[in-house]
Motif scaffolding. Structure first.
Motif, mmCIF file in Angstrom:
data_model
loop_
_atom_site.group_PDB
_atom_site.id
_atom_site.type_symbol
_atom_site.label_atom_id
_atom_site.label_comp_id
_atom_site.label_asym_id
_atom_site.label_seq_id
_atom_site.Cartn_x
_atom_site.Cartn_y
_atom_site.Cartn_z
ATOM 1 N N PRO A 30 -5.060 9.532 16.798
ATOM 2 C CA PRO A 30 -4.352 10.609 17.509
ATOM 3 C C PRO A 30 -5.225 11.850 17.702
ATOM 4 N N SER A 57 -0.072 7.789 11.638
ATOM 5 C CA SER A 57 -0.957 6.736 11.111
ATOM 6 C C SER A 57 -0.143 5.651 10.418
ATOM 7 N N MET A 106 1.662 3.338 12.770
ATOM 8 C CA MET A 106 0.840 2.390 13.534
ATOM 9 C C MET A 106 0.539 1.104 12.762
ATOM 10 N N LEU A 107 0.942 1.053 11.510
ATOM 11 C CA LEU A 107 0.704 -0.174 10.731
ATOM 12 C C LEU A 107 1.575 -1.304 11.297
ATOM 13 N N PRO A 108 1.082 -2.534 11.192
ATOM 14 C CA PRO A 108 1.856 -3.631 11.785
ATOM 15 C C PRO A 108 3.060 -4.023 10.941
ATOM 16 N N HIS A 112 -4.700 14.757 16.626
ATOM 17 C CA HIS A 112 -4.714 15.684 15.491
ATOM 18 C C HIS A 112 -5.069 14.877 14.245
ATOM 19 N N SER A 145 -4.549 13.062 11.201
ATOM 20 C CA SER A 145 -3.363 12.446 10.620
ATOM 21 C C SER A 145 -3.781 11.696 9.364
ATOM 22 N N SER A 159 6.247 9.561 16.969
ATOM 23 C CA SER A 159 5.828 9.534 18.382
ATOM 24 C C SER A 159 5.592 10.928 18.940
ATOM 25 N N ILE A 171 -4.934 -3.398 17.637
ATOM 26 C CA ILE A 171 -5.389 -2.105 18.171
ATOM 27 C C ILE A 171 -5.622 -1.102 17.051
ATOM 28 N N LYS A 208 4.430 -5.749 16.677
ATOM 29 C CA LYS A 208 3.569 -6.095 15.529
ATOM 30 C C LYS A 208 2.286 -6.778 15.990
ATOM 31 N N PHE A 238 -5.435 3.160 16.760
ATOM 32 C CA PHE A 238 -5.118 4.394 17.493
ATOM 33 C C PHE A 238 -5.540 5.604 16.667
ATOM 34 N N CYS A 288 0.080 2.365 22.583
ATOM 35 C CA CYS A 288 -0.053 1.977 21.169
ATOM 36 C C CYS A 288 1.298 1.719 20.508
ATOM 37 N N THR A 289 2.338 1.583 21.288
ATOM 38 C CA THR A 289 3.695 1.180 20.840
ATOM 39 C C THR A 289 4.467 2.248 20.083
ATOM 40 N N LEU A 290 3.974 3.478 20.069
ATOM 41 C CA LEU A 290 4.731 4.524 19.378
ATOM 42 C C LEU A 290 5.884 5.030 20.225
ATOM 43 N N LEU A 291 5.759 4.909 21.540
ATOM 44 C CA LEU A 291 6.823 5.325 22.465
ATOM 45 C C LEU A 291 7.208 4.142 23.332
ATOM 46 N N ASN A 320 1.959 15.804 8.801
ATOM 47 C CA ASN A 320 1.630 15.140 10.075
ATOM 48 C C ASN A 320 0.960 13.779 9.898
ATOM 49 N N THR A 321 1.380 13.014 8.930
ATOM 50 C CA THR A 321 0.701 11.746 8.664
ATOM 51 C C THR A 321 1.522 10.532 9.113
ATOM 52 N N LYS A 344 0.456 6.970 23.717
ATOM 53 C CA LYS A 344 1.487 6.610 22.737
ATOM 54 C C LYS A 344 2.311 5.413 23.206
ATOM 55 N N ALA A 388 0.815 -1.219 0.000
ATOM 56 C CA ALA A 388 0.000 0.000 0.000
ATOM 57 C C ALA A 388 0.848 1.267 0.000
ATOM 58 N N ARG A 441 -0.002 -4.155 17.407
ATOM 59 C CA ARG A 441 -0.536 -3.230 16.390
ATOM 60 C C ARG A 441 -1.641 -3.859 15.550
ATOM 61 N N ALA A 487 -2.848 -2.061 3.570
ATOM 62 C CA ALA A 487 -1.674 -2.044 4.451
ATOM 63 C C ALA A 487 -1.809 -3.078 5.569
ATOM 64 N N TYR A 488 -3.044 -3.381 5.946
ATOM 65 C CA TYR A 488 -3.266 -4.414 6.969
ATOM 66 C C TYR A 488 -3.355 -5.805 6.352
#
Lengths: 517, 319
Positions: B89, A375, A378-380, B91, B93, A516, B85, B79, B87, B57-60, A371-372, B54, A294, B82, B110-111
């Motif tokens: 944010p 998202s 967060m993809l696996p 703002h 995004s 992050s 879940i 993985k 997430f 959701c594993t971003l931090l 700012n994308t 964050k 994608a 993710r 993408a999934y």
């Protein structure tokens, strides 16, 4: 009346002072000058007039710096306010357009002029080293200062007219290209047509082009600097170049004021556009269904324009190559198929280099700018996979250029194969390849750190790095006879290769950090 | 939906700390979120809500302590977590140059969903978020509320078990807010666990089963919503609105056993009364009001006290 100008001026200087990178940049500049000084001192016994060598190095360094400033610093004076949507607020606070333009452009111009003036005492050392007179130093700095003034106003005008910094920078580059290359190319083309007897030598067109070309030659800072750098220069610094650049600068500022109300208050889109990508069902111009990769799909269509843009490139490159080959064929009279192949090969090779440089500056920057990243992050999948997929999607946009490159290669395959052995055995060839790769990686890293100007900054850094390297090689070969230049090239190449590998990790970590935030 | 984990919290946070440039955003917070619950995460601006989200959701990566989501450590099973879940944010995004369909199709692919599966999922999430008619609209052309729905639809594309929503209602108009809350209630009914952050407690009061209140990087309360009110309000407070004013009603109620206080509000038909729950009940009080010829328009727990509870727990001052 100018309260607004002073307020903006004060703010710009305060911000400039607080930013670490401005001090780092000045420090880097000082280090380069010091390096030039040391090399001039060390080579004084072997090179005649080392002062002139030092002087020329510093002057050309400044020239490149001014060009890069116009693309990045001056071209964003007003667009950055447009992007922040603060122009309306400034006008409501009673700042009139002229004050605003002065308040935004003057601090940048003065910072750049200060950088020039600070070097002045060091440049005087060139006189002590021999080969340079005081009048040459004065003339060179005058020529550079007035050129800087002219370019700052060109940047300001582009910044007023364009909605975004990127567009303004592109317009400055196009203006500079047409100034430095456009008219000489036109003059060359006209000469060729006269040689072919297509047009008369005393026709109005030829006379006009020659007149403009001569006038531009006299007003060009490059011509002026070349004249100044000839030993024995004793002309006045207030020549044609000075007055024409000054006048042009004032005219450009006038145009910036004139166009301000027309362009500066238009709304700036707060989202990226689709370009030529259509919403309607169209095989060429619509993105269709998402591919299994994608991210590759997204970047191919929404960063590079997809199949539609590929077709446009395919047609444009084709037309340009046909025109170029026809022109060369007509003017040289003996244009073999192999030569046509080489023309295709080298033209497309340059196009590919330029296209990849632009991709390097954009591929990650678009995610940061809009700012994308959060998202996407967060993809696996790992950030490395995400980054490589994005790069892959962008590189698909190179297919048209590669197509013509392949045709060129096939047509001149014998010539290319004959030269391959010689080229591959040259360490400098490998160094150049690695250096270009390093440049792209550096651009990509910088694009995740700075809002604009990653490409020009990477270019400056590479230029400085190369300069330092070649001086080091020259110095070492002068004093240490046992050190072979090839050995240093290998070391330098390996160092850059390590830099490339490290940059992959740095980009990944940077993207994770940005996601992050 | 994936299989639930019986008797296991979906989110388990133990003594987590995190700092940014010397500022301690989280100072050893601990709490749990149960499965299929709607858990509110409330705190003033700068309390550490987004940092916590964050990390979940594993971003931090947390600098101290341990965070488990579905029993997996957030630092090692990125993985796996993710995949389960979603997430959203605080703002926007979104790729705003895309149409709604392109955007959801992109995330579906993408999934790893196939084309047919994506079509089905996109139709489902668009129906759920009431965006059926907007499939081919450009995201940049949508209103803020609609863009928020697109974000929510994106979060649902991979059918996650846990939704992490960072201040999803901020900046929305009242109608969009109500509609968003309705969608969240529907998702809860579908068995999703929802972890939603906000800086307005009353906004979540009607919606959430449980709540965690955080302030300056410290958990001030974590438990059920009722527990918060019981803990903070020794004497529950209710607002009574009558269809018409009844003379002497306030005085009569004030004399009832267990009633602690009866205040008249600015509106003549409104009373605010607090009582000792160990002596009397809302049922007794309602019977008494009817007995005194009071025609009741509404009788509800007073939100002011919910806000008061929040203020009591958190320190003053804007960070």
């Amino acid at each position: 009346m100018f309260q607004g100008t002073f307020a903006l001026f004060n703010r710009a200087l305060c911000v400039d002072f607080r930013l670490r990178r401005t001090h780092l940049f000045r420090f880097l500049f000082a280090v380069i000058i010091l390096f030039c000084l040391i090399s001039a001192q060390l080579t004084r016994w072997t090179i005649g007039a080392p002062g002139l060598v030092l002087f020329a190095q510093i002057i050309y360094l400044n020239f490149v710096f001014i060009l890069m400033s116009s693309i990045s610093l001056f071209a964003t004076a007003i667009t950055e306010e447009k992007e922040e949507q603060t122009i309306g607020l400034l006008l409501m606070a009673g700042v009139n357009p002229v004050s605003l333009l002065l308040g935004k452009s003057l601090p940048r111009l003065i910072s750049a002029l200060l950088l020039l003036s600070i070097q002045f005492p060091f440049t005087l050392l060139a006189i002590t080293l021999g080969g340079v007179t005081f009048s040459q130093v004065i003339a060179a700095y005058t020529a550079l200062a007035v050129f800087l003034f002219c370019l700052s106003n060109l940047g300001l005008l582009c910044s007023v007219v364009c909605a975004r910094s990127r567009a303004a920078s592109t317009l400055v580059v196009l203006s500079l290209l047409s100034y430095f290359l456009g008219v000489p190319l036109l003059a060359w083309a006209v000469d060729a047509m006269v040689d072919q007897k297509w047009i008369a030598a005393d026709s109005f067109l030829v006379n006009s082009v020659t007149q403009i070309y001569n006038w531009l030659q006299q007003s060009s800072v490059i011509t002026q600097l070349n004249r100044i750098l000839i030993s024995g220069f004793s002309d006045t610094p207030w020549g044609m170049q000075f007055w024409s650049n000054l006048f042009l600068g004032i005219v450009l500022f006038g145009f910036a004021c004139l166009f301000f109300n027309r362009f500066a208050l238009t709304d700036v889109a707060m989202s990226p556009g689709r370009g030529i990508i259509s919403k309607k069902k169209s095989k060429l111009f619509s993105p269709g269904r998402t591919w299994m990769n994608a991210l590759m799909w997204k970047d191919f269509f929404f960063v590079n324009g997809g199949f539609g843009m590929a077709l446009i490139k395919f047609i444009s490159y084709g037309i340009a190559l046909i025109a170029l080959c026809s022109f060369i064929g007509y003017t040289t009279h003996s244009y073999s198929l192999e030569e046509i192949g080489l023309t295709l090969f080298w033209s497309m090779f340059i196009v590919i280099l330029i296209e990849i440089s632009l991709i390097a500056g954009r591929v990650f920057h678009v995610e940061v700018q809009w700012n994308t990243l959060v998202s996407t992050a967060m993809l696996p999948q790992s950030m490395a996979y995400t980054a490589y997929s994005k790069v892959g999607g962008c590189l698909l946009g190179l297919i048209p250029a590669f197509f013509y490159l392949a045709i060129g290669s096939v047509l001149s395959i014998e010539e290319i194969f004959n030269n391959l052995g010689t080229i591959f055995s040259e360490p400098s060839f490998w160094m150049t390849c690695v250096e270009v790769l390093f440049f792209w990686h550096l651009t990509a890293i910088l694009s995740t750190h700075i809002k604009w100007g990653a490409l020009p900054l990477a270019f400056i850094l590479m230029w400085v790095g190369n300069m330092v390297f070649f001086f080091s090689v020259s110095l070492l070969s002068l004093f240490v006879k046992s050190v072979a230049a090839e050995g240093l090239i290998v070391v330098f190449t390996l160092a850059m290769l390590s830099g490339i590998v490290i940059s992959h990790f740095l980009i990944k970590e940077r993207l994770i950090l940005l996601a992050s935030r | 939906m994936n299989e639930p984990f019986p008797n296991q919290p979906v989110i388990d946070i133990k003594n987590v700390s995190h700092s940014f440039k010397g500022h301690r955003a989280l100072q050893g917070i601990s709490f749990q979120v149960n499965q299929q619950s709607l858990h509110g995460f409330v705190g003033p601006n700068g309390a550490g809500k987004t940092t916590t989200l964050k990390i979940i959701c594993t971003l931090l990566r947390p600098q101290g302590g341990k965070v488990e989501v579905f029993g997996h450590d957030v630092t090692s099973a990125v993985k796996d977590i993710r995949k389960r879940i979603g997430f959203m944010p605080d703002h926007f995004s979104t790729y705003r140059q895309m149409t709604v369909f392109e955007y959801l199709d992109f995330f579906g692919a993408a999934y790893g969903l196939g084309v047919a599966q994506r079509d089905q999922v996109i139709n489902d999430v668009l129906t759920l978020t009431d965006m059926d008619g907007r499939k081919d609209s450009l995201i940049s052309g949508l209103s803020r509320g609609m863009q928020q729905r697109v974000s929510l639809a994106r979060v649902l594309v991979n059918d996650p078990d846990l939704l992490l929503l960072d201040e999803p209602a901020s900046g929305l108009d009242p109608r969009a807010r109500i509609e968003l809350m309705e969608i969240l209630q529907e998702l809860k009914r579908m068995g999703k666990t929802i972890f939603i952050s906000s800086h307005i407690l009353s906004e979540l009061a009607e919606l959430c089963d449980s709540v965690t209140i955080i302030d300056r990087g410290l958990v001030k309360y974590s438990g059920t919503m009722d527990g918060l009110l019981t803990q903070e309000q020794e004497h529950p407070c209710y607002k009574l609105t009558l269809e018409s004013e009844v003379a002497g009603l306030a005085d009569s109620l004030a004399n009832e056993p267990g009633v602690i206080n009866v205040d008249k509000t600015d509106r003549a038909r409104e009373l605010r009364l607090s009582f000792d729950a160990s002596i009397t009940t809302t049922g007794n009080l309602l019977s008494k009001i009817i007995e005194l010829q009071g025609s009741i328009e509404s009788f509800q727990r007073d939100k002011k006290h919910l806000n008061q509870a929040f203020l009591d727990l958190t320190e003053q001052g804007v960070r």
